[in-house]
Design a protein around this motif. Structure first.
Motif, PDB file in Angstrom:
ATOM      1  N   ASN A 134       9.445  -0.223 -10.220  1.00 34.03           N
ATOM      2  CA  ASN A 134      10.143  -1.324  -9.572  1.00 34.03           C
ATOM      3  C   ASN A 134      11.298  -1.718 -10.483  1.00 34.03           C
ATOM      4  O   ASN A 134      11.123  -2.421 -11.453  1.00 34.03           O
ATOM      5  CB  ASN A 134       9.181  -2.511  -9.412  1.00 34.03           C
ATOM      6  N   GLY A 135      12.456  -1.248 -10.191  1.00 32.37           N
ATOM      7  CA  GLY A 135      13.569  -1.533 -11.092  1.00 32.37           C
ATOM      8  C   GLY A 135      13.620  -0.515 -12.219  1.00 32.37           C
ATOM      9  O   GLY A 135      12.907   0.474 -12.233  1.00 32.37           O
ATOM     10  N   GLU A 136      14.446  -0.807 -13.216  1.00 30.43           N
ATOM     11  CA  GLU A 136      14.679   0.163 -14.289  1.00 30.43           C
ATOM     12  C   GLU A 136      13.513   0.284 -15.262  1.00 30.43           C
ATOM     13  O   GLU A 136      13.156   1.381 -15.665  1.00 30.43           O
ATOM     14  CB  GLU A 136      15.953  -0.236 -15.046  1.00 30.43           C
ATOM     15  N   ASN A 137      12.891  -0.835 -15.649  1.00 31.97           N
ATOM     16  CA  ASN A 137      11.852  -0.783 -16.676  1.00 31.97           C
ATOM     17  C   ASN A 137      10.495  -1.318 -16.218  1.00 31.97           C
ATOM     18  O   ASN A 137       9.629  -1.554 -17.042  1.00 31.97           O
ATOM     19  CB  ASN A 137      12.303  -1.572 -17.915  1.00 31.97           C
ATOM     20  N   GLN A 138      10.325  -1.543 -14.957  1.00 29.09           N
ATOM     21  CA  GLN A 138       9.071  -2.102 -14.477  1.00 29.09           C
ATOM     22  C   GLN A 138       8.240  -0.995 -13.809  1.00 29.09           C
ATOM     23  O   GLN A 138       8.611  -0.453 -12.782  1.00 29.09           O
ATOM     24  CB  GLN A 138       9.347  -3.228 -13.478  1.00 29.09           C
ATOM     25  N   TRP A 139       7.092  -0.700 -14.443  1.00 30.77           N
ATOM     26  CA  TRP A 139       6.193   0.339 -13.951  1.00 30.77           C
ATOM     27  C   TRP A 139       4.823  -0.268 -13.690  1.00 30.77           C
ATOM     28  O   TRP A 139       4.470  -1.295 -14.249  1.00 30.77           O
ATOM     29  CB  TRP A 139       6.032   1.453 -14.988  1.00 30.77           C
ATOM     30  N   GLY A 140       4.060   0.382 -12.881  1.00 30.95           N
ATOM     31  CA  GLY A 140       2.704  -0.081 -12.629  1.00 30.95           C
ATOM     32  C   GLY A 140       1.928   0.916 -11.793  1.00 30.95           C
ATOM     33  O   GLY A 140       2.406   2.013 -11.496  1.00 30.95           O
ATOM     34  N   THR A 141       0.719   0.528 -11.460  1.00 34.79           N
ATOM     35  CA  THR A 141      -0.104   1.362 -10.579  1.00 34.79           C
ATOM     36  C   THR A 141      -0.542   0.522  -9.386  1.00 34.79           C
ATOM     37  O   THR A 141      -0.610  -0.702  -9.449  1.00 34.79           O
ATOM     38  CB  THR A 141      -1.348   1.907 -11.305  1.00 34.79           C
ATOM     39  N   LYS A 142      -0.814   1.221  -8.304  1.00 34.10           N
ATOM     40  CA  LYS A 142      -1.300   0.572  -7.085  1.00 34.10           C
ATOM     41  C   LYS A 142      -2.195   1.549  -6.341  1.00 34.10           C
ATOM     42  O   LYS A 142      -2.250   2.734  -6.673  1.00 34.10           O
ATOM     43  CB  LYS A 142      -0.137   0.133  -6.194  1.00 34.10           C
ATOM     44  N   LYS A 143      -2.899   1.026  -5.363  1.00 30.91           N
ATOM     45  CA  LYS A 143      -3.719   1.886  -4.513  1.00 30.91           C
ATOM     46  C   LYS A 143      -2.797   2.891  -3.840  1.00 30.91           C
ATOM     47  O   LYS A 143      -1.730   2.529  -3.348  1.00 30.91           O
ATOM     48  CB  LYS A 143      -4.432   1.016  -3.473  1.00 30.91           C
ATOM     49  N   SER A 144      -3.212   4.140  -3.829  1.00 28.45           N
ATOM     50  CA  SER A 144      -2.350   5.168  -3.258  1.00 28.45           C
ATOM     51  C   SER A 144      -2.166   4.941  -1.755  1.00 28.45           C
ATOM     52  O   SER A 144      -3.047   4.408  -1.083  1.00 28.45           O
ATOM     53  CB  SER A 144      -2.926   6.565  -3.513  1.00 28.45           C
ATOM     54  N   PRO A 145      -1.026   5.351  -1.217  1.00 29.64           N
ATOM     55  CA  PRO A 145      -0.788   5.215   0.223  1.00 29.64           C
ATOM     56  C   PRO A 145      -1.846   5.947   1.049  1.00 29.64           C
ATOM     57  O   PRO A 145      -2.239   5.480   2.113  1.00 29.64           O
ATOM     58  CB  PRO A 145       0.592   5.838   0.429  1.00 29.64           C
ATOM     59  N   GLU A 146      -2.324   7.080   0.537  1.00 36.23           N
ATOM     60  CA  GLU A 146      -3.356   7.840   1.248  1.00 36.23           C
ATOM     61  C   GLU A 146      -4.653   7.043   1.378  1.00 36.23           C
ATOM     62  O   GLU A 146      -5.325   7.108   2.409  1.00 36.23           O
ATOM     63  CB  GLU A 146      -3.624   9.184   0.544  1.00 36.23           C
ATOM     64  N   VAL A 147      -4.993   6.291   0.342  1.00 30.25           N
ATOM     65  CA  VAL A 147      -6.197   5.466   0.392  1.00 30.25           C
ATOM     66  C   VAL A 147      -6.027   4.362   1.428  1.00 30.25           C
ATOM     67  O   VAL A 147      -6.953   4.073   2.196  1.00 30.25           O
ATOM     68  CB  VAL A 147      -6.536   4.879  -0.997  1.00 30.25           C
ATOM     69  N   GLU A 148      -4.851   3.760   1.475  1.00 31.71           N
ATOM     70  CA  GLU A 148      -4.573   2.717   2.469  1.00 31.71           C
ATOM     71  C   GLU A 148      -4.744   3.272   3.883  1.00 31.71           C
ATOM     72  O   GLU A 148      -5.406   2.664   4.726  1.00 31.71           O
ATOM     73  CB  GLU A 148      -3.145   2.182   2.303  1.00 31.71           C
ATOM     74  N   ILE A 149      -4.136   4.409   4.138  1.00 29.91           N
ATOM     75  CA  ILE A 149      -4.215   5.032   5.461  1.00 29.91           C
ATOM     76  C   ILE A 149      -5.654   5.433   5.772  1.00 29.91           C
ATOM     77  O   ILE A 149      -6.147   5.204   6.878  1.00 29.91           O
ATOM     78  CB  ILE A 149      -3.273   6.253   5.541  1.00 29.91           C
TER      79      ILE A 149
END
Length: 117
Positions: A64-79
């Protein structure tokens, strides 16, 4: 995976489900046709999603932006989570259309419980 491979798998699943429901009343079969087609599509798609989730895991990284990283639930898991609920609902509707004696058959019970041939 090629689209034609997926279509073949869906067609095979439709054929399998049609064979399970071949002895239901004709008027109910017309109603069941759409449910069967959607159940077949979801079954094959859920299998594909499971394969992707098993290979790639349940989380994905994002930037998210130049220096903002993270993890989230994968789109496949959501679907997958949404689709499995819808799939369960369709299977429930199909079993409600089936005659009482058919609901007790091993093949239908195996399908409802997630067993695959």
């Amino acid at each position: 995976m090629k689209k034609s491979d997926k279509h073949k798998r869906i067609s095979a699943e439709i054929k399998r489900l049609n064979s399970i429901f071949e002895n239901i009343d004709e008027s109910k079969l017309k109603i069941a046709k759409s449910l069967i087609e959607n159940a077949a599509f979801m079954t094959v798609t859920l299998e594909d999603l499971q394969e992707t989730i098993n290979k790639d895991g349940v989380v994905s990284e994002y930037q998210n932006g130049e220096n903002q990283w993270g993890t989230k639930k994968s789109p496949e898991v959501e679907i997958y989570n949404t689709m499995i609920k819808n799939h369960s609902s369709i299977i429930k509707q199909l079993t409600e259309l089936a005659p009482e004696d058919m609901i007790e058959t091993d093949e239908l019970l195996n399908y409802i419980n997630g067993a695959r041939k």
